[in-house]
Design a protein around this motif. Structure first.
Motif, PDB file in Angstrom:
ATOM      1  N   PRO A 195      36.011  47.461  31.921  1.00 11.40           N
ATOM      2  CA  PRO A 195      36.411  47.129  30.442  1.00 11.40           C
ATOM      3  C   PRO A 195      37.700  46.656  30.316  1.00 11.40           C
ATOM      4  CG  PRO A 195      36.847  49.498  31.412  1.00 11.40           C
ATOM      5  CD  PRO A 195      36.183  48.601  32.391  1.00 11.40           C
ATOM      6  N   SER A 196      37.735  45.948  29.238  1.00  9.13           N
ATOM      7  CA  SER A 196      39.322  45.499  28.860  1.00  9.13           C
ATOM      8  C   SER A 196      40.222  46.515  28.632  1.00  9.13           C
ATOM      9  CB  SER A 196      39.110  44.687  27.317  1.00  9.13           C
ATOM     10  OG  SER A 196      38.833  45.472  26.173  1.00  9.13           O
TER      11      SER A 196
ATOM     12  N   ASP B  84      41.995  46.891  25.832  1.00 11.96           N
ATOM     13  CA  ASP B  84      42.136  47.515  24.545  1.00 11.96           C
ATOM     14  C   ASP B  84      40.989  48.478  24.696  1.00 11.96           C
ATOM     15  OD1 ASP B  84      43.945  45.758  23.786  1.00 11.96           O
ATOM     16  OD2 ASP B  84      42.646  44.092  22.941  1.00 11.96           O
ATOM     17  N   ALA B  85      39.751  48.009  25.320  1.00 14.60           N
ATOM     18  CA  ALA B  85      38.684  49.196  25.080  1.00 14.60           C
ATOM     19  C   ALA B  85      38.986  50.512  25.786  1.00 14.60           C
ATOM     20  CB  ALA B  85      37.615  48.529  25.869  1.00 14.60           C
TER      21      ALA B  85
ATOM     22  N   ARG C  75      41.289  52.358  23.289  1.00 11.89           N
ATOM     23  CA  ARG C  75      40.382  52.884  22.284  1.00 11.89           C
ATOM     24  C   ARG C  75      39.573  53.960  22.729  1.00 11.89           C
ATOM     25  NH1 ARG C  75      38.012  48.602  21.569  1.00 11.89           N
ATOM     26  NH2 ARG C  75      35.965  49.159  22.293  1.00 11.89           N
ATOM     27  N   TRP C  76      39.123  54.142  24.030  1.00  7.69           N
ATOM     28  CA  TRP C  76      38.284  55.208  24.387  1.00  7.69           C
ATOM     29  C   TRP C  76      38.996  56.443  24.617  1.00  7.69           C
ATOM     30  CZ3 TRP C  76      35.083  52.122  28.914  1.00  7.69           C
ATOM     31  CH2 TRP C  76      34.320  51.162  28.517  1.00  7.69           C
TER      32      TRP C  76
END
Length: 289
Positions: A54-55, A57-58, A61-62
């Motif tokens: 995942p990035s 940013d991801a 967010r998670w």
């Protein structure tokens, strides 16, 4: 870990499903899928990392969306487990652990799913691979070669290797699916995708992981599911914190399976089950009046 402090984490193979939005969670669509999911479940099988990391940013967010005490479980990328088959993959491992460091104490297990072609003749390779893994993470491994299920000296050597390193052997219980096959498209697809391996139940580490898939008529699978309640109780009493992931062939009804499992376990070990009751349609309708 003392027996009273052990916890059982309960989750599904995904945190979003189109059919869930049309059922008990209808009306909460303004929330992200992970926010809604983590209100009820305490872990998830993170299959996305099998295909790519995942990035940044991801990840941010998670971590912001998942409710405490949610524990993410992720798979080793297939570039490591299937393509390289644990050889010459230092670059990929470095990228993986740099990524996983971001999760800190929100990371439950890093899961190594080995292909069917990876047999017991590769035990030395597996041992060397384990030696190079950072000790800051908890690991689990799933094998799909029948050579690991012969109850012979090679399987015992494999289990000893895992116990020495506190690595959890994943159990994928597909008996309900394969012992009661049906001819519907959903079941046929699941039969082609899931492994049909014997069930050898043992804890080689402090965080045992069980994946369980029902038949399409999930309520017909209770004779297979109920013994796992007793095993979860045993593991909790031993001070272990198991992870249980409940599947159905299309996962449409998997929240209901998890709810039943969690409620039965909570009756026997109250306060040790990380799960908030998934609302059924009757609960949702009652809340409206």
């Amino acid at each position: 870990m003392q027996p009273g402090s052990a916890r059982c984490y309960i989750g599904l193979p995904q945190w979003n499903h189109p059919d869930w939005d049309d059922g008990p969670l209808a009306g909460s669509s303004q929330l992200s899928p992970l926010i809604r999911y983590s209100r009820y479940f305490s872990s998830v099988e993170g299959n996305t990392t099998f295909y790519g990391l995942p990035s940044s940013d991801a990840i941010s967010r998670w971590l912001n969306e998942a409710h405490t005490p949610f524990q993410f479980c992720f798979k080793f990328p297939q570039t490591i487990s299937h393509q390289a088959q644990l050889r010459h993959c230092n670059k990929e491992l470095t990228e993986l652990f740099n990524c996983m460091d971001r999760f800190e104490d929100r990371l439950g297990l890093l899961c190594l799913q080995l292909p069917e072609s990876f047999g017991v003749d590769n035990l030395d390779l597996l041992s060397r691979f384990f030696q190079d893994l950072p000790e800051d993470f908890s690991y689990a491994v799933e094998v799909r070669n029948i050579g690991f299920f012969q109850k012979d000296e090679q399987e015992r050597s494999f289990n000893r290797l895992l116990m020495e390193r506190d690595i959890n052997r994943i159990t994928f219980d597909t008996r309900p699916l394969f012992n009661h096959p049906q001819n519907d498209p959903v079941t046929r697809e699941a039969l082609s995708a899931k492994p049909n391996m014997p069930v050898h139940v043992l804890a080689t580490g402090q965080r045992p992981m069980v994946r369980f898939i029902t038949a399409l008529d999930w309520q017909s699978s209770m004779d297979y599911l109920n013994p796992w309640i007793n095993k979860a109780v045993q593991w909790l009493d031993e001070g272990r914190s198991p992870f249980f992931f409940l599947h159905t062939p299309d996962n449409k009804r998997s929240p209901e399976v998890a709810r039943l499992f969690a409620s039965k376990l909570e009756e026997q070990r109250p306060g040790q089950v990380c799960f908030s009751d998934w609302p059924d349609l009757q609960q949702q309708q009652s809340a409206l009046f």
